[in-house]
Motif scaffolding. Structure first.
Motif, PDB file in Angstrom:
ATOM      1  N   ILE A 222      -8.042  33.374  11.804  1.00 57.18           N
ATOM      2  CA  ILE A 222      -7.513  32.984  10.488  1.00 57.18           C
ATOM      3  C   ILE A 222      -7.416  31.461  10.396  1.00 57.18           C
ATOM      4  O   ILE A 222      -7.801  30.864   9.387  1.00 57.18           O
ATOM      5  CB  ILE A 222      -6.144  33.643  10.223  1.00 57.18           C
ATOM      6  N   MET A 223      -6.898  30.839  11.455  1.00 56.24           N
ATOM      7  CA  MET A 223      -6.764  29.376  11.462  1.00 56.24           C
ATOM      8  C   MET A 223      -8.138  28.707  11.335  1.00 56.24           C
ATOM      9  O   MET A 223      -8.290  27.739  10.583  1.00 56.24           O
ATOM     10  CB  MET A 223      -6.063  28.923  12.746  1.00 56.24           C
ATOM     11  N   ALA A 224      -9.133  29.226  12.047  1.00 58.76           N
ATOM     12  CA  ALA A 224     -10.483  28.654  11.959  1.00 58.76           C
ATOM     13  C   ALA A 224     -11.053  28.811  10.553  1.00 58.76           C
ATOM     14  O   ALA A 224     -11.674  27.881  10.021  1.00 58.76           O
ATOM     15  CB  ALA A 224     -11.399  29.315  12.987  1.00 58.76           C
ATOM     16  N   GLY A 225     -10.832  29.957   9.953  1.00 57.60           N
ATOM     17  CA  GLY A 225     -11.310  30.165   8.582  1.00 57.60           C
ATOM     18  C   GLY A 225     -10.667  29.206   7.598  1.00 57.60           C
ATOM     19  O   GLY A 225     -11.333  28.637   6.722  1.00 57.60           O
ATOM     20  N   ILE A 226      -9.370  29.003   7.744  1.00 51.32           N
ATOM     21  CA  ILE A 226      -8.664  28.068   6.869  1.00 51.32           C
ATOM     22  C   ILE A 226      -9.160  26.650   7.100  1.00 51.32           C
ATOM     23  O   ILE A 226      -9.395  25.898   6.148  1.00 51.32           O
ATOM     24  CB  ILE A 226      -7.140  28.167   7.079  1.00 51.32           C
ATOM     25  N   ARG A 227      -9.346  26.282   8.385  1.00 49.56           N
ATOM     26  CA  ARG A 227      -9.811  24.920   8.677  1.00 49.56           C
ATOM     27  C   ARG A 227     -11.215  24.675   8.137  1.00 49.56           C
ATOM     28  O   ARG A 227     -11.523  23.571   7.685  1.00 49.56           O
ATOM     29  CB  ARG A 227      -9.770  24.657  10.186  1.00 49.56           C
ATOM     30  N   GLU A 228     -12.063  25.695   8.165  1.00 51.70           N
ATOM     31  CA  GLU A 228     -13.400  25.546   7.586  1.00 51.70           C
ATOM     32  C   GLU A 228     -13.325  25.355   6.079  1.00 51.70           C
ATOM     33  O   GLU A 228     -14.090  24.582   5.514  1.00 51.70           O
ATOM     34  CB  GLU A 228     -14.271  26.762   7.921  1.00 51.70           C
TER      35      GLU A 228
END
Length: 191
Positions: free
Chosen positions: A150-156
């Protein structure tokens, strides 16, 4: 079965290892720049925590407790975790070189990831039997996987947004992590 389900949901979502217990923050923040890399790290952590829960449970029950040397649990657990991480590192280097390269220094950091040791110690301190410990380990690592992806998706997604200069970089990542933590704290009290 009901007790195992409660352990699983509690470990994965309600008491998420990263967002509620704040363990494993280093790989959570360091590897969450791309979803593919985060998923690879999450997969490696799932393997290590689940297997470490099983092996440390066996060692604690059949070696440390009968020999009355329970005080050695932390040292023994760290050795088991380090061995498992070396196995994962060799496997990824041989079979998945791009993932191995993208994880970089964070792969050996699983050894010192306090989430892995925390799960093994929680299994012992809560008095879980072998099956309960493995379910707790698997669910905790799935919770880590959910949080990091989830964090990676948000950061992208926020990478291309217009963010004020003072909030760019680490600041926006920490704000995002704190908002995710607040969201997951909403599950507290469910179980």
């Amino acid at each position: 079965m009901k007790e195992l389900l409660i352990i699983a949901i509690g470990s994965a979502i309600v008491n998420n290892v990263v967002l509620s217990q704040f363990l494993g923050i280093c790989p959570f923040l360091g590897v969450s720049k791309k979803t593919e890399t985060a998923a690879g790290m999450g997969g490696a952590v799932i393997f290590v925590i689940t297997l470490a829960s099983f092996v440390t449970g066996l060692i604690y029950k059949f070696i440390l407790t009968p020999c009355h040397v329970e005080y050695l649990q932390t040292i023994v657990f760290i050795l088991v975790i380090a061995s498992l991480v070396q196995f994962v590192e060799m496997f990824l280097k041989k079979n998945m070189p791009p993932l191995y390269e993208s994880l970089g220094v964070f792969l050996p950091l699983i050894t010192t990831n306090c989430a892995v040791l925390g799960v093994a110690l929680n299994n012992v301190s809560k008095g879980y039997d072998l099956l309960q410990g493995v379910v707790n380990g698997l669910a905790t690592s799935i919770g880590f996987f959910i949080a990091i992806v989830i964090m990676a998706g948000i950061r992208e997604k926020i990478e291309y947004n217009d963010i004020p200069k003072r909030f760019q970089g680490t600041a926006i990542v920490l704000i995002t992590a704190s908002l995710m933590s607040i969201a997951f704290m909403g599950f507290s009290g469910m179980i």
